[in-house]
Each structure stands twice: as C-alpha cells, then as structure tokens.
Scaffold this motif. Structure first.
Motif, PDB file in Angstrom:
ATOM      1  N   LEU A 181      18.604   3.283  19.975  1.00 48.76           N
ATOM      2  CA  LEU A 181      17.207   3.597  20.275  1.00 48.76           C
ATOM      3  C   LEU A 181      16.415   3.884  19.004  1.00 48.76           C
ATOM      4  CD1 LEU A 181      17.674   5.871  23.417  1.00 48.76           C
ATOM      5  CD2 LEU A 181      16.617   3.613  23.378  1.00 48.76           C
ATOM      6  N   VAL A 182      16.985   4.694  18.121  1.00 46.02           N
ATOM      7  CA  VAL A 182      16.316   5.028  16.864  1.00 46.02           C
ATOM      8  C   VAL A 182      16.083   3.776  16.020  1.00 46.02           C
ATOM      9  CG1 VAL A 182      16.690   6.110  14.618  1.00 46.02           C
ATOM     10  CG2 VAL A 182      17.010   7.431  16.689  1.00 46.02           C
ATOM     11  N   THR A 183      17.076   2.914  15.963  1.00 44.65           N
ATOM     12  CA  THR A 183      16.947   1.692  15.169  1.00 44.65           C
ATOM     13  C   THR A 183      15.823   0.821  15.704  1.00 44.65           C
ATOM     14  OG1 THR A 183      19.320   1.765  14.691  1.00 44.65           O
ATOM     15  CG2 THR A 183      18.179  -0.313  14.267  1.00 44.65           C
ATOM     16  N   TYR A 184      15.795   0.632  17.005  1.00 44.84           N
ATOM     17  CA  TYR A 184      14.747  -0.194  17.602  1.00 44.84           C
ATOM     18  C   TYR A 184      13.363   0.393  17.328  1.00 44.84           C
ATOM     19  CZ  TYR A 184      12.017  -2.762  21.030  1.00 44.84           C
ATOM     20  OH  TYR A 184      11.059  -3.547  21.624  1.00 44.84           O
ATOM     21  N   ALA A 185      13.204   1.693  17.587  1.00 41.41           N
ATOM     22  CA  ALA A 185      11.898   2.335  17.395  1.00 41.41           C
ATOM     23  C   ALA A 185      11.472   2.316  15.934  1.00 41.41           C
ATOM     24  CB  ALA A 185      11.949   3.771  17.921  1.00 41.41           C
ATOM     25  N   SER A 186      12.415   2.540  15.027  1.00 39.72           N
ATOM     26  CA  SER A 186      12.088   2.576  13.601  1.00 39.72           C
ATOM     27  C   SER A 186      11.614   1.214  13.107  1.00 39.72           C
ATOM     28  CB  SER A 186      13.307   3.028  12.791  1.00 39.72           C
ATOM     29  OG  SER A 186      13.671   4.350  13.127  1.00 39.72           O
ATOM     30  N   ILE A 187      12.245   0.153  13.593  1.00 37.75           N
ATOM     31  CA  ILE A 187      11.828  -1.192  13.195  1.00 37.75           C
ATOM     32  C   ILE A 187      10.428  -1.482  13.727  1.00 37.75           C
ATOM     33  CG2 ILE A 187      12.289  -3.652  13.520  1.00 37.75           C
ATOM     34  CD1 ILE A 187      15.287  -2.939  13.495  1.00 37.75           C
ATOM     35  N   GLN A 188      10.169  -1.089  14.967  1.00 36.78           N
ATOM     36  CA  GLN A 188       8.859  -1.341  15.560  1.00 36.78           C
ATOM     37  C   GLN A 188       7.754  -0.579  14.834  1.00 36.78           C
ATOM     38  OE1 GLN A 188       8.424  -3.652  18.157  1.00 36.78           O
ATOM     39  NE2 GLN A 188      10.552  -4.019  17.600  1.00 36.78           N
ATOM     40  N   VAL A 189       8.035   0.661  14.466  1.00 32.97           N
ATOM     41  CA  VAL A 189       7.002   1.532  13.894  1.00 32.97           C
ATOM     42  C   VAL A 189       6.845   1.330  12.392  1.00 32.97           C
ATOM     43  CG1 VAL A 189       6.408   3.948  13.431  1.00 32.97           C
ATOM     44  CG2 VAL A 189       7.213   3.271  15.697  1.00 32.97           C
ATOM     45  N   LEU A 190       7.968   1.208  11.670  1.00 33.28           N
ATOM     46  CA  LEU A 190       7.935   1.264  10.205  1.00 33.28           C
ATOM     47  C   LEU A 190       8.049  -0.093   9.525  1.00 33.28           C
ATOM     48  CD1 LEU A 190      10.209   4.424   9.867  1.00 33.28           C
ATOM     49  CD2 LEU A 190       7.712   4.326   9.678  1.00 33.28           C
ATOM     50  N   LYS A 191       8.452  -1.121  10.240  1.00 31.65           N
ATOM     51  CA  LYS A 191       8.546  -2.481   9.701  1.00 31.65           C
ATOM     52  C   LYS A 191       9.324  -2.534   8.378  1.00 31.65           C
ATOM     53  CE  LYS A 191       5.595  -3.603  12.972  1.00 31.65           C
ATOM     54  NZ  LYS A 191       6.061  -4.225  14.236  1.00 31.65           N
ATOM     55  N   PRO A 192      10.560  -2.045   8.354  1.00 26.29           N
ATOM     56  CA  PRO A 192      11.298  -1.989   7.078  1.00 26.29           C
ATOM     57  C   PRO A 192      11.732  -3.363   6.591  1.00 26.29           C
ATOM     58  CG  PRO A 192      12.734  -1.385   8.888  1.00 26.29           C
ATOM     59  CD  PRO A 192      11.357  -1.522   9.479  1.00 26.29           C
ATOM     60  N   ASP A 193      11.858  -3.477   5.275  1.00 25.02           N
ATOM     61  CA  ASP A 193      12.444  -4.664   4.667  1.00 25.02           C
ATOM     62  C   ASP A 193      13.971  -4.613   4.752  1.00 25.02           C
ATOM     63  OD1 ASP A 193       9.918  -5.734   3.660  1.00 25.02           O
ATOM     64  OD2 ASP A 193       9.976  -4.076   2.239  1.00 25.02           O
TER      65      ASP A 193
END
Length: 264
Positions: free
Chosen positions: A94-106
């Motif tokens: 869940l954290v991984t999915y939300a973090s990618i959606q919100v923070l758009k990491p490289d």
C-alpha cells in the motif's frame, strides 16, 4: 514501427530519456522506525505534517534535499490499534503504491533488516543488495498459479554501484511471518534465497506493475538456520546492524547523486 511489449514508440522513447537524465527524486521505504530514524538524521530530513496520503493511514513521510537529490523516507508507521510498527507485505504494498502516485520517484529503495542463511554465506551485519525477490508463503499448488504465488521479480540492475561498493549480492525471499515453518523453509530453499524479510516481494510486485525501478538493501540481524532463536538474535543485533544499514544506504545514495539510472 510496431509497439514493443505493448508500448508505443513514444513511450519507449520517453523511457529511454528517463534513464539518461540525472536521478532527482528518491523514495526510501522502511518498515521500522528504528531503521528509519538514523537515516532521517543523516540526511537531515523533516517530517511532513500533512503528507498527501489517504486520511487515516499511519505512514510517516520525512523529506528534504541532500546534495542534488530530493529524498523521501517513508516509514510504514505504527498500527493504529496495536501501536507496533506496521511491518509486513500488506502495509508495504500500500505504501509503495501511494508513494509512487503522490511523489513520482525516479527510483525506489527498500532498506531494512533481514534474516540471513549461514548455508548461503550470510553473517550477522552483512549488507546485501538483492538480485531477485520472491515470496515463500504464497503456496498455490495449481499449474501457473504456483508461479504467480512465488511472484519472482528481478531488482533493477546496478552493475556500477556493485563494483564501487562492498555490498554482497543475494536472492531475497519474503513472507509475513518472522519465524520459519517447514513449508516456508522448503519454499525459501526453492527460491535459492540468502536473505529473508517481510516486505521486499510486495514492494517488488508494485514497482513492476507501475514500472518504477527499485533496489533492495538488506542488513542481516539474525541467522535463520543458526543455533539462536530468531527473536532473541534479532533483538540483540538490531541496533548494531541498523548502523551498518545506515552506512550502506548512505553510500548508495552518495553514489546515486548526480547519476542517471543508466549509470547505476
């Protein structure tokens, strides 16, 4: 020109350009506060009082600028009912999915402690960069479903990083239990794993879905096939091994700074 693996020519071009530009934003996902705080202090990060995560989740974001990098450490937080660290695959995915959606990491880094197997050469305090990641507790003895249950993924390839830093390489196996049942042991052996954790394969599943590169840095707190009980050894070594993890992650981040994905 026909699309390759379902991607348009433009999508392939954009992916190629992404790999060439310097890495800007990193998300480091960490399950336990004990593992997270030394790095928060090292990178001089600040807690975000209003992270744009869904209301009610316990996840904590620390962020700041370190050298040329926008660094985000996401700690899974404490469970709202039991007050303990929200370890395990459900929180991690869940954290991984939300973090990618919100923070758009490289790039995503999953950093944490793990059990190690002396039969595969692991010792207390060793820090591994995982090459392959799989589950060992999703046993579905039906053709094809069995492969889905294992969920084998490969970490993002970083040959230059490995050449530069003195990290060991090993396969990582993930399950939601700290102990190891005979069935888990058989699956871990089948996975050819050197290290064992409770989050890695869940994170690997999500980053594969969303096509975000990820690396997995794991420091060994306990020897799963050793003489001491896992819980006892884990508690005894957590503080010292976390310091080793802190040093390794710092070295990795320093190496990443100013480089593109293709240079890792």
């Amino acid at each position: 020109m026909a699309p390759h693996d379902g991607k348009s020519v433009m999508e392939e071009f954009m992916a190629s350009e992404t790999e060439k530009r310097p890495i800007s934003t990193i998300v480091i996902i960490i399950a336990m506060q004990t593992e997270a705080l030394p790095l928060v202090n090292k990178f001089q990060l600040s807690e975000d009082p209003n992270p744009t995560f869904p209301k009610g989740v316990p996840w904590v974001r620390y962020h700041g600028i370190y050298k040329d990098l926008n660094i985000n450490i996401i700690w899974l937080g404490n469970d709202s009912v039991f007050g303990v660290n929200s370890v395990g695959t459900v929180s991690a995915s869940l954290v991984t999915y939300a973090s990618i959606q919100v923070l758009k990491p490289d790039l995503i880094i999953n950093a944490g402690t793990a059990g190690g197997f002396k039969a595969k050469g692991a010792c207390i305090g060793d820090v591994f960069l995982a090459s392959d990641i799989a589950f060992h507790d999703r046993r579905i003895p039906i053709p094809v479903f069995d492969l889905y249950g294992v969920g084998l993924q490969q970490a993002f390839s970083t040959p230059n990083l490995l050449k530069e830093l003195s990290l060991k390489v090993g396969k990582l196996s993930t399950g939601d239990s700290l102990d190891m049942s005979p069935e888990d042991e058989a699956s871990i052996i089948a996975n050819d794993a050197t290290i064992k954790d409770m989050e890695g394969a869940a994170i690997a599943y999500v980053v594969d879905l969303l096509e975000v590169p990820a690396i997995f840095i794991k420091a060994v707190t306990d020897i799963v096939d050793g003489d001491k009980p896992t819980v006892v050894e884990f508690r005894q070594n957590l503080a010292a091994v976390t310091a080793e993890l802190d040093q390794a992650v710092t070295q990795v981040v320093d190496f990443i700074n100013g480089k593109s994905l293709s240079e890792l």
